[in-house]
Design an enzyme around this catalytic site. Structure first.
Site, PDB file in Angstrom:
ATOM      1  N   SER A  13      28.352  20.966  -3.680  1.00  8.88           N
ATOM      2  CA  SER A  13      29.739  20.686  -4.062  1.00  8.88           C
ATOM      3  C   SER A  13      29.738  19.896  -5.362  1.00  8.88           C
ATOM      4  O   SER A  13      28.757  19.216  -5.699  1.00  8.88           O
ATOM      5  CB  SER A  13      30.422  19.869  -2.969  1.00  8.88           C
ATOM      6  OG  SER A  13      31.676  19.376  -3.390  1.00  8.88           O
ATOM      7  N   TYR A  67      30.683  13.006   3.382  1.00  8.94           N
ATOM      8  CA  TYR A  67      30.617  14.358   2.811  1.00  8.94           C
ATOM      9  C   TYR A  67      29.954  14.335   1.431  1.00  8.94           C
ATOM     10  O   TYR A  67      29.025  15.101   1.160  1.00  8.94           O
ATOM     11  CB  TYR A  67      32.016  14.951   2.702  1.00  8.94           C
ATOM     12  CG  TYR A  67      32.050  16.282   1.986  1.00  8.94           C
ATOM     13  CD1 TYR A  67      31.675  17.445   2.645  1.00  8.94           C
ATOM     14  CD2 TYR A  67      32.448  16.372   0.652  1.00  8.94           C
ATOM     15  CE1 TYR A  67      31.697  18.667   1.996  1.00  8.94           C
ATOM     16  CE2 TYR A  67      32.475  17.591  -0.001  1.00  8.94           C
ATOM     17  CZ  TYR A  67      32.104  18.742   0.673  1.00  8.94           C
ATOM     18  OH  TYR A  67      32.119  19.944   0.016  1.00  8.94           O
TER      19      TYR A  67
END
Length: 272
Positions: free
Chosen positions: A141, A154
Site C-alpha cells: 500500500s 495497517y
C-alpha cells in the site's frame, strides 16, 4: 517476457483487487487458483471465466490465516500442475485509534497482512525457483511509506510487506523469480466497509478502480519492477515521505491521512 504458463495463485480473490487480478490473469490464458473465504464469490468468478472462454479459475475456499494453510495452497497448486505466480493480495484494515480497537483484531491484522505473506512465500517460492522462474506479487500500500495514525497497525503491516518484498527480490536475483510490491493509494473495494463499518466515506475523484490497480500490478510484475506505485500523485506522495523529516511526516499524516482516504476528518475510531 510475458509469463502465462503455469498456475497463478491469488489470495483474497473473492472481491476487490484479488477478484480483478484473477479475472485478468485468466483472461490472458493463465489458469488461476483463486483463494478466499466466500465460496459463492469464487464460484461466480469461475463461472464468469468459463462463460468468457478464459483459462480456468479454480475456486479454493480457505482461510489463509489458518494453521497449515500455506502448505494446503502449495499442495493444491502442485495438483493443478504447479504455480508460476504467487499473488499475496489477501489483507484487511482497521480504522480508528489503536487503544479503542480490539487487541485480538490487531493481532489478526498482523497475522493476515504479514504472517501469511511470509508463510505463503516460504511454501511456494521454492517451487518457483525449482521451475526456473516465476512472479511474486505482494500487495502492499502507499501507507507503507509513512506512519498512519488512525490505522496504525495497517500502515505498519504494509511497511513490513514492502520491506520484506524488497529484501526477497534481492535474495532471488539470478533465480528467474521476481518479486514486486504493489503500493497503490486508495482503491475502490470493500476494505473500507469492513475496516470501518457504518462510517460514511466519500469516494475520491482520483481513486483507482480494482481493475485498474490489478492491470497495473500485473504489468509491473511482468516488467520485474520491485516497487510498483500506480498514479503520478501516489508516486509523488511516496517520494515526499522519503525527503521530509520523519517528525514532519508524522504530523502531516496525522492531520490529513484519513481525509485523504475519503473520511471527513480524523475520527475517534471504530471497534470491531
Amino acid at each position: 517476457m510475458t509469463t502465462t504458463s503455469g498456475l497463478a495463485i491469488v489470495t483474497g480473490a473473492s472481491s476487490g483487487i484479488g477478484a480483478a487480478l484473477a479475472q485478468k490473469l485468466a483472461a490472458r490464458g493463465q489458469p488461476v487458483l483463486a483463494i478466499g473465504r466466500r465460496a459463492h464469490r469464487l464460484e461466480e468468478l469461475s463461472a464468469r471465466a468459463r462463460a468468457a472462454g478464459h483459462a480456468s479459475i479454480h475456486p479454493f475456499e480457505l482461510d489463509v490465516t489458518a494453521e497449515g494453510a500455506a502448505e494446503r495452497v502449495r499442495d493444491r497448486a502442485r495438483e493443478l500442475g504447479g504455480a508460476s505466480w504467487l499473488v499475496n493480495n489477501a489483507g484487511a484494515t482497521r480504522i480508528g485509534p489503536f487503544l479503542e480497537g480490539d487487541p485480538a483484531a490487531h493481532a489478526m491484522l498482523v497475522r493476515l497482512n504479514c504472517e501469511t505473506v511470509v508463510a505463503l512465500c516460504a511454501a511456494i517460492v521454492p517451487d518457483l525457483v525449482a521451475r526456473g522462474g516465476g512472479r511474486v506479487l505482494n500487495v502492499a500500500s502507499l501507507a507503507a511509506f509513512q506512519p498512519t495514525p488512525g490505522q496504525s497497525v495497517y500502515g505498519a503491516t504494509k511497511a513490513f510487506v514492502l520491506s520484506f518484498s524488497e529484501s526477497l527480490a534481492v535474495e532471488l536475483d539470478g533465480t528467474g523469480v521476481t518479486v514486486t510490491a504493489l503500493c497503490p493509494g486508495p482503491v475502490t473495494t470493500e476494505i473500507f466497509d469492513v475496516g470501518a463499518p457504518g462510517v460514511p466515506r466519500k469516494k475520491l475523484p482520483l481513486e483507482l478502480s480494482a481493475e485498474g490497480c490489478a492491470a497495473y500490478g500485473i504489468a509491473a510484475a511482468e516488467r520485474g519492477d520491485v516497487v510498483a506505485i500506480p498514479t503520478a500523485l501516489s508516486k509523488a506522495t511516496a517520494q515526499l515521505s522519503r525527503v521530509l523529516p520523519r517528525a514532519a511526516i508524522r504530523r502531516l499524516s496525522a492531520r490529513v491521512g484519513l481525509p485523504l482516504l475519503g473520511y471527513g476528518a480524523p475520527r475517534r475510531g471504530v471497534r470491531d
